[in-house]
Scaffold this motif. Sequence first.
Motif, PDB file in Angstrom:
ATOM      1  N   SER A 136      32.607  36.184   6.800  1.00 45.98           N
ATOM      2  CA  SER A 136      32.000  36.915   7.899  1.00 45.98           C
ATOM      3  C   SER A 136      32.579  36.475   9.241  1.00 45.98           C
ATOM      4  CB  SER A 136      30.480  36.761   7.879  1.00 45.98           C
ATOM      5  OG  SER A 136      30.127  35.414   7.913  1.00 45.98           O
ATOM      6  N   VAL A 137      33.057  35.241   9.312  1.00 46.70           N
ATOM      7  CA  VAL A 137      33.710  34.800  10.544  1.00 46.70           C
ATOM      8  C   VAL A 137      34.977  35.623  10.771  1.00 46.70           C
ATOM      9  CG1 VAL A 137      34.940  32.888  11.641  1.00 46.70           C
ATOM     10  CG2 VAL A 137      32.767  32.483  10.487  1.00 46.70           C
ATOM     11  N   PHE A 138      35.681  35.914   9.655  1.00 50.62           N
ATOM     12  CA  PHE A 138      36.869  36.762   9.756  1.00 50.62           C
ATOM     13  C   PHE A 138      36.506  38.138  10.307  1.00 50.62           C
ATOM     14  CE2 PHE A 138      39.122  40.211   7.546  1.00 50.62           C
ATOM     15  CZ  PHE A 138      40.380  40.055   8.095  1.00 50.62           C
ATOM     16  N   ALA A 139      35.389  38.689   9.815  1.00 51.73           N
ATOM     17  CA  ALA A 139      34.984  40.018  10.271  1.00 51.73           C
ATOM     18  C   ALA A 139      34.714  40.021  11.769  1.00 51.73           C
ATOM     19  CB  ALA A 139      33.742  40.481   9.511  1.00 51.73           C
ATOM     20  N   LEU A 140      34.178  38.886  12.275  1.00 48.97           N
ATOM     21  CA  LEU A 140      33.872  38.825  13.710  1.00 48.97           C
ATOM     22  C   LEU A 140      35.127  38.822  14.574  1.00 48.97           C
ATOM     23  CD1 LEU A 140      30.890  36.342  13.993  1.00 48.97           C
ATOM     24  CD2 LEU A 140      30.887  38.818  14.178  1.00 48.97           C
ATOM     25  N   LYS A 141      36.246  38.370  13.994  1.00 46.55           N
ATOM     26  CA  LYS A 141      37.503  38.340  14.766  1.00 46.55           C
ATOM     27  C   LYS A 141      37.958  39.740  15.138  1.00 46.55           C
ATOM     28  CE  LYS A 141      39.495  33.937  14.117  1.00 46.55           C
ATOM     29  NZ  LYS A 141      39.092  33.320  12.837  1.00 46.55           N
ATOM     30  N   PHE A 142      37.436  40.737  14.398  1.00 49.38           N
ATOM     31  CA  PHE A 142      37.838  42.110  14.668  1.00 49.38           C
ATOM     32  C   PHE A 142      37.089  42.667  15.862  1.00 49.38           C
ATOM     33  CE2 PHE A 142      40.713  44.204  11.693  1.00 49.38           C
ATOM     34  CZ  PHE A 142      41.029  43.122  10.914  1.00 49.38           C
ATOM     35  N   GLY A 143      37.736  42.596  17.014  1.00 48.38           N
ATOM     36  CA  GLY A 143      37.186  43.230  18.203  1.00 48.38           C
ATOM     37  C   GLY A 143      37.766  44.624  18.322  1.00 48.38           C
ATOM     38  N   PRO A 144      37.436  45.317  19.399  1.00 41.94           N
ATOM     39  CA  PRO A 144      37.931  46.688  19.582  1.00 41.94           C
ATOM     40  C   PRO A 144      39.453  46.807  19.427  1.00 41.94           C
ATOM     41  CG  PRO A 144      36.280  46.192  21.221  1.00 41.94           C
ATOM     42  CD  PRO A 144      36.486  44.932  20.451  1.00 41.94           C
ATOM     43  N   ALA A 145      40.227  45.869  19.992  1.00 40.29           N
ATOM     44  CA  ALA A 145      41.690  45.993  19.933  1.00 40.29           C
ATOM     45  C   ALA A 145      42.174  45.946  18.492  1.00 40.29           C
ATOM     46  CB  ALA A 145      42.338  44.882  20.752  1.00 40.29           C
ATOM     47  N   GLU A 146      41.615  45.033  17.695  1.00 39.33           N
ATOM     48  CA  GLU A 146      42.023  44.912  16.296  1.00 39.33           C
ATOM     49  C   GLU A 146      41.707  46.199  15.532  1.00 39.33           C
ATOM     50  OE1 GLU A 146      40.558  42.524  17.964  1.00 39.33           O
ATOM     51  OE2 GLU A 146      41.977  40.865  17.821  1.00 39.33           O
ATOM     52  N   TYR A 147      40.547  46.783  15.839  1.00 36.82           N
ATOM     53  CA  TYR A 147      40.188  48.023  15.147  1.00 36.82           C
ATOM     54  C   TYR A 147      41.188  49.120  15.423  1.00 36.82           C
ATOM     55  CZ  TYR A 147      35.864  46.583  13.156  1.00 36.82           C
ATOM     56  OH  TYR A 147      34.947  45.966  12.382  1.00 36.82           O
TER      57      TYR A 147
END
Lengths: 502, 153, 318
Positions: A136-147
Amino acid sequence: MSFIDLLILGFSEAMTPMNLGFCLLGALLGTLIGVLPGIGPTATIAVLLPITFFLPPLAGIIMLAGIYYGAQYGGSTTAILVNLPGEASSVVTALDGYQMAQNGRAGSALAIAALGSFFAGTVATLALAVAGPTLSVFALKFGPAEYVSLMVFGLLAATILASGPVLKAIGMILIGLLLGMIGTDRATGDARLTFGAIELFDGIDFIVIAIGLFGFSEIIANLEGSGSEGVKLAKLTRLWPTRQDFREAWPAVLRGTGLGTVLGLLPGGGATLASFSAYSMEKRMSRHPEQFGTGVVAGVAAPESANNAAAQSSFIPLLTLGIPSNNMMAMMLSAFMIHGITPGPTVLTSQPEIFWGLVASMWIGNLLLVVINLPLIGIWVKLLTVPYRLLYPAILLFCCIGVYSMNNRVFDVVLAAGFGLLGYLFRKAKCEPGPLLLGFVLGPLLEANLRRTLLITQGDPSIFVERPISLTMLVATVILLGLMILPSFRKTREEAFQEEDA
Amino acid sequence: MRGPSAAQRGDRPDLLTALIFVGFGALGLFLARPLDGGTLAQMGPGFMPRVICGLLILVGLAVGLPALRRPLVRIEPVKIRPVVVILLSIVGFGLAVTYLGFVLASLWLILAGAMADPGGKMRQTLLLAAGLTAFGALIFVYGLGVQVPLWPF
Amino acid sequence: MKLARSAALAAVFTALSAGTALADWPADRPIELVVAFAPGGGTDIMLRALAPFIEAELGATIAVMNRPGASGEIAYTALSQAEPDGYTVSSLNTPGFLTMQIGRTLGYDPKALCPIARVVEDPGTFVVQAGSDITSLADLVAKAKAAPGAVSVATTGLGTDEHMAMLQLEKAAGIDLTAIPFEGANEAKTALLGGHVQVIGLNVGEAMSSDPGSFKVLAQFAEQRSTLAPDLATAVEQGFDVIMSSERGMAARCDVPEEIRARLSAAVEKALADPAFLDVAAKQGLPLAYQSGADWTAAMPARLARFEEIFKLVEEDK
């Protein structure tokens, strides 16, 4: 408590007769609504939610979870049998699954889908148990830019899955993106491209488009082709997959599971993106990409295991952070909250029996689903021997009820008929509707995240290359684009499709 | 379908594709007129629709222009009956289900939908309609709680 | 059989609300409760939980129908087209019901809909990461003053509760914040935990039920502290004039006989006092705040005026 102790605790909770019973009930109900097009798990769970007030917390949650992943199993059934994907994530299953059914291998396709799903469910559940918090920490790394970068990559990769010219696939994606923009702009509240119809203020439902483009236009095309008498399937060769099928399926299942587990962590289109990209990946890696779309086992195994893995791993952000990643998980959250439980790091330690009981029941539920689904295959396959004249009115009826029941309005039914006509035109123009649906699902996410990114950076686009995950995605996109544009690549691609035509 | 017209040119399915793409693009641009484009930092609601529609028109042209010069490829023959009958029966169902209830709507859908296929036997169709309607009412309306009246009153 | 049942129900009614003239209502058919949001949303869950308790009070059955869309306009339009016989009621939410009256052509007349009862009042809050160095609105304001526009606040779109609260704070403190629209509270929470935004707006129910190890609440935007958060200071207490809350309740057509509306209102009031319901509400984190239809109606114009004022700020911000 050690991992083993926790696991034992979980299984002892999940194996109580009551919890086992609710697990079975949920899985059965899920399979049923998964098979019925348009009746989605979200609406069913909403209706059942109040009932869970009166159940012990774990029993209620186990049942709702069962409905959710049961629907994933059931959803592939209609995609394979009648080319009708009930959810975005089973759109690609229809590509090869339906062809397999047409070739008389419906049994193999269904069995591979069920077994692949079971394997994927097992792995993703294990991932949840072992590495939930880390993932879940990995999922949090996904901010708008990553998306944004992920979506761009995913959309481009989707052009691979169509067998026609790349340009047509890109055009279909663009139409999908455009359709996804219909409705109220979330950021400003302006109505966009709605023709002033208030029914369009919230956009078009995925089911309306899927049932129109796939369900209705398939029926029209079949009747046009030869009348209902002429729709004959190849004779059923055998019910179960051959050894050769298994040999082709297992690497695809492995890759699909990995991709699904990771992408399922991401909110929104995770499961959809997972099944589309698993299919694209198999086609890219295959030595015979030209056979994809004609009934290839890997083309069923990969997306099915990917979407089931994603369905399981979408529980990870909910259980470890207390944040639901899609509508379904939001409902699960309310099921927890009704009992005064707030999922999150605190619950992991203070009430381990809830987390581990659910994890164990998810694995048991997947096992139950295989046990339920494998014998059902015999029945489903018999369904295909029903004359098309009797089958198509039934499909029509189920589709119509499904579309109507989403918002209880006529408008959606008429709109779906419109998409049926559009799907018919697409057939005449030799355009495949798969990429359109991916564009439709991902479009709103792409736009919202692009706007968010540039709002946060106050208009500076360099953030896309400054952040490592985003940069990696963009580099991969450029490489993929290069491969498509390179003349040599294009030539082999054309040759491949000429072979197919020949 | 081959023969004397071989001198003709134009890949018709691709031309139809181009027509659809350009049509959607143009319609989108038309509908997006009142929307504010904004700036890169403050993208308005009209920004993305315009970009997408522009690309769609370009892709449409890129598909269509070369297709004009290719040898003739015909579109598969169109049969009007199934298209019209199926679409009308669906629309009729939608209208009927709210005002006349599920039972009549379902009967209409199946009986009208069956007209799409001329060879059907009347008796069989009637039985099918009755059976499916009962099944649908039982599973969807009672079983799954789909919010729709059964009867007109 | 039918006679016997109506007789029994009639007996129940006389016991409940001594001898009403409208003997039939609501016994002879189900009351349709139109919910303006999709199944599973906050309003839907609240009303589905409440419905059985109202059923028990009225001795009638209630069929919950979802007519989601256009922030409630579709449901309100459906309600205004239903027969005024008391068999159709709908959910009613502010600020949506009020803000859609500002500068938008509606498919129904808002004045023709009369509130039956307010069930909850849910004030907004501002939430930051648990480890953040911001601990109060004053800290937030100081940070925003130091770097205008650099502090980003996640909202659920232009003109939503959170956005309006943010604009009020900007005006009250003379600062410049950047609103980032998200698709709902959960996406916003994820973005906050990932550090992609600094502040998010949540309603008090959502904020208090969030994991305390990850989130910290700065202030509530209520006039008086919500029963859900008695220890959390309001913005006004902290010296900033920010008041923003959403209300959820039920409405019927105004031309439904006064008597029926009064009985509906009374039934909701009684249901809300039922200890069994209070238990359910506490578990769901519902900030119950009953108000009779008449009181709620009376409070509407002042609220509308406040929203009109804030909308002017929205227009300036555009």
